[in-house]
Every structure is written in structure tokens, then in C-alpha cells.
Design a protein around this motif. Structure first.
Motif, PDB file in Angstrom:
ATOM      1  N   ASP A 150       0.823  -1.205   0.000  1.00 30.19           N
ATOM      2  CA  ASP A 150       0.000   0.000   0.000  1.00 30.19           C
ATOM      3  C   ASP A 150       0.857   1.255   0.000  1.00 30.19           C
ATOM      4  O   ASP A 150       0.529   2.266   0.618  1.00 30.19           O
TER       5      ASP A 150
ATOM      6  N   LEU B 122       7.924  16.965  -2.397  1.00 30.77           N
ATOM      7  CA  LEU B 122       9.263  17.397  -2.017  1.00 30.77           C
ATOM      8  C   LEU B 122      10.280  16.332  -2.389  1.00 30.77           C
ATOM      9  O   LEU B 122       9.968  15.139  -2.425  1.00 30.77           O
TER      10      LEU B 122
ATOM     11  N   TYR C 208      14.094  15.063  -1.076  1.00 27.89           N
ATOM     12  CA  TYR C 208      15.109  15.133  -0.043  1.00 27.89           C
ATOM     13  C   TYR C 208      16.324  14.352  -0.517  1.00 27.89           C
ATOM     14  O   TYR C 208      16.211  13.363  -1.245  1.00 27.89           O
TER      15      TYR C 208
ATOM     16  N   LYS D   9      19.927  12.445   0.884  1.00 30.33           N
ATOM     17  CA  LYS D   9      20.489  11.895   2.116  1.00 30.33           C
ATOM     18  C   LYS D   9      21.870  11.314   1.861  1.00 30.33           C
ATOM     19  O   LYS D   9      22.033  10.420   1.035  1.00 30.33           O
TER      20      LYS D   9
ATOM     21  N   GLY E 270      21.008  12.858   8.388  1.00 26.96           N
ATOM     22  CA  GLY E 270      19.590  12.899   8.130  1.00 26.96           C
ATOM     23  C   GLY E 270      19.289  13.444   6.748  1.00 26.96           C
ATOM     24  O   GLY E 270      20.128  14.115   6.142  1.00 26.96           O
ATOM     25  N   PRO E 271      18.096  13.173   6.226  1.00 29.41           N
ATOM     26  CA  PRO E 271      17.718  13.746   4.929  1.00 29.41           C
ATOM     27  C   PRO E 271      17.693  15.272   4.996  1.00 29.41           C
ATOM     28  O   PRO E 271      17.330  15.851   6.022  1.00 29.41           O
TER      29      PRO E 271
ATOM     30  N   PHE F 147      16.355  18.787   2.836  1.00 26.05           N
ATOM     31  CA  PHE F 147      15.431  19.259   1.817  1.00 26.05           C
ATOM     32  C   PHE F 147      16.191  19.751   0.596  1.00 26.05           C
ATOM     33  O   PHE F 147      17.204  20.451   0.714  1.00 26.05           O
TER      34      PHE F 147
ATOM     35  N   PHE G  84      15.068  10.888  -1.803  1.00 24.99           N
ATOM     36  CA  PHE G  84      13.724  10.490  -1.414  1.00 24.99           C
ATOM     37  C   PHE G  84      12.715  11.464  -1.982  1.00 24.99           C
ATOM     38  O   PHE G  84      12.868  12.685  -1.871  1.00 24.99           O
TER      39      PHE G  84
ATOM     40  N   ARG H 129       2.624  15.324   0.334  1.00 23.54           N
ATOM     41  CA  ARG H 129       1.831  15.775   1.467  1.00 23.54           C
ATOM     42  C   ARG H 129       0.390  16.007   1.024  1.00 23.54           C
ATOM     43  O   ARG H 129       0.143  16.528  -0.061  1.00 23.54           O
TER      44      ARG H 129
ATOM     45  N   LEU I 155       4.132  13.794   5.845  1.00 23.10           N
ATOM     46  CA  LEU I 155       4.811  13.550   4.572  1.00 23.10           C
ATOM     47  C   LEU I 155       4.884  12.043   4.386  1.00 23.10           C
ATOM     48  O   LEU I 155       5.272  11.313   5.293  1.00 23.10           O
TER      49      LEU I 155
ATOM     50  N   PHE J  70       6.807   9.263   2.349  1.00 12.82           N
ATOM     51  CA  PHE J  70       8.053   9.131   1.612  1.00 12.82           C
ATOM     52  C   PHE J  70       8.087   7.858   0.774  1.00 12.82           C
ATOM     53  O   PHE J  70       7.487   6.843   1.119  1.00 12.82           O
ATOM     54  N   GLY J  71       8.819   7.935  -0.323  1.00 12.29           N
ATOM     55  CA  GLY J  71       9.147   6.752  -1.098  1.00 12.29           C
ATOM     56  C   GLY J  71      10.316   6.016  -0.456  1.00 12.29           C
ATOM     57  O   GLY J  71      10.840   6.433   0.575  1.00 12.29           O
ATOM     58  N   THR J  72      10.728   4.927  -1.091  1.00 20.02           N
ATOM     59  CA  THR J  72      11.794   4.098  -0.536  1.00 20.02           C
ATOM     60  C   THR J  72      13.181   4.582  -0.923  1.00 20.02           C
ATOM     61  O   THR J  72      14.166   4.069  -0.421  1.00 20.02           O
TER      62      THR J  72
END
Lengths: 115, 111
Positions: free
Chosen positions: B1, B34, B36, B38, B43-44, B46, B89, B93, B99, B101-103
Motif C-alpha cells: 500500500d 518534495l 530530499y 540523504k 539525516g535527509p 530538503f 527520497f 503531502r 509527509l 516518503f518513497g523508498t
């Protein structure tokens, strides 16, 4: 500004132990988010707070996970008891909902290993 | 999902060429997207964003394109540089602060 601060950066523990991760958001930010990063699912939102109040905890995997935000400058994520499948990198992020932009600012993460 | 999908886990591009990272989403209620970036052990951070009322947003070497009918967005980096090597990533939103996020896609830019 020091950015979002997380501690510890690394945590290694044994199955069954309690783990507490800590986060200090950017001063003035009123939203705080806890994420978990795994290879399979990427970045998953666990819970987020607005003005210290939990808004959505639907991502918390199960009752072993709990999060608190006693004040605007501190939050904890607790896992009790911990299990090997909890091993992941946990990120905290904060955001100023009154700001112009929508981005969240992330901390460096806590790498958790449960043996 | 997975509501936000990045189907390419990795991408390798030569320095100076264009990098194109793709992202698909399923929820038509998303109104803001958005990207991001990494680096390892960080951390990621923006990178760039786009509102659903636009189809393009550009910031220097980075451009994000949004195709609402296809529920698809892409990030173009041109020219690619070795310092762009990172995991990217995509995030979306809806009408809350959440948010999704994708993988992630790991980009490697080689000389």
C-alpha cells in the motif's frame, strides 16, 4: 542554530531491553515527527506532534512503541520490550507550521541494533 | 500500500550528464511534493519542492517536474556532479502535516 539534535547516535541492545531515543527540535518549531528508516519500507512516519500534542500515531507499529513530548524542546521515543525487527535508523524531524515552506528538518538519526 | 513509489532503487550517471530520478504516487489528494537528499550517516536534507498547481520548479541545477494526470514526478539534475551521489527520497503531502516518503533511489555519479 544547531539543528535537530538526536541522542544517542548509536544504540546496541539486547532483545527484551527498553530503549529510549531522544530528540530536541529546532527552537521555534512547533511540529515534531518521528520516522523509521528501513531498506524495505524507506522512511516511515511513526508519530507526529503539533504544539506538543500527538496528532497522528497511526504509524506506530505496536504497543511496544510509545512517544512523548513533555515540552516544546524535547521528545522521546521508547520501545519496550525491544525486538530484533526493531533494528533500523530512527529519525526525528521538526517543522515550523507557521513558516512559508513545507519542509521538515531532520536530525542525524539514531541507529538502533537489537541483538 | 505504498502511496509514494520510487521504482528504481539505484541509478548510475556519468559526471556532466543528466540524472533523472522518478517518483509515482497513487493519492490524487496530495497537493505538495518534495525531494530530499540523504548522505550516509546523516539525516535527509530538503532539496526542492513543487506545489500541485505547478508543473515545474527549477532551482539551479535541480528541476522538478510534475505530471498530475500521470501521478508522476521527476527530479532532473544537470549537470550531475560527484557530490550529488546520495540517496534521494521523494515525498508527498496531503491535507495534513504528514509527509509520505518513497523508498529512495541511490544515485551514483562517476567521473
Amino acid at each position: 542554530d544547531a539543528g535537530v539534535i538526536q541522542s544517542p547516535r548509536h544504540e546496541v541492545t539486547e532483545m527484551g531491553q527498553e530503549v529510549t531515543l531522544r530528540c530536541k527540535p529546532i527552537s521555534g518549531h512547533n511540529s515534531l515527527f518521528w520516522y523509521r528508516q528501513t531498506m524495505m519500507r524507506g522512511l516511515e512516519l511513526l508519530i507526529y506532534f503539533n504544539n506538543n500534542v500527538p496528532i497522528d500515531d497511526s504509524g506506530m507499529p505496536e504497543d511496544r512503541f510509545s512517544a512523548k513530548m513533555p515540552n516544546a524542546s524535547f521528545s522521546t521515543l521508547k520501545i519496550q520490550p525491544s525486538e530484533p525487527r526493531d533494528s533500523a535508523v530512527y529519525f526525528c524531524a521538526s517543522r515550523d507550521t507557521g513558516g512559508t515552506y513545507n519542509e521538515q528538518f531532520f536530525g542525524p538519526g539514531t541507529r538502533l541494533t537489537v541483538l | 500500500d505504498q502511496q509514494v513509489k520510487q521504482n528504481s532503487p539505484s541509478l548510475s550517471v556519468q559526471e556532466g550528464r543528466i540524472s533523472i530520478l522518478n517518483c509515482d504516487y497513487t493519492n490524487s489528494m496530495f497537493d505538495y511534493f518534495l525531494w530530499y537528499k540523504k548522505y550516509p550517516a546523516e539525516g535527509p536534507t530538503f532539496l526542492i519542492s513543487i506545489s500541485s498547481i505547478k508543473d515545474k520548479n527549477e532551482d539551479g541545477r535541480f528541476t522538478v517536474f510534475l505530471n498530475k494526470s500521470a501521478k508522476h514526478l521527476s527530479l532532473h539534475i544537470v549537470p550531475s556532479q560527484p557530490g550529488d551521489s546520495a540517496v534521494y527520497f521523494c515525498a508527498a503531502r496531503g491535507n495534513t502535516d504528514k509527509l509520505i516518503f518513497g523508498t529512495g533511489t541511490r544515485l551514483q555519479v562517476f567521473p
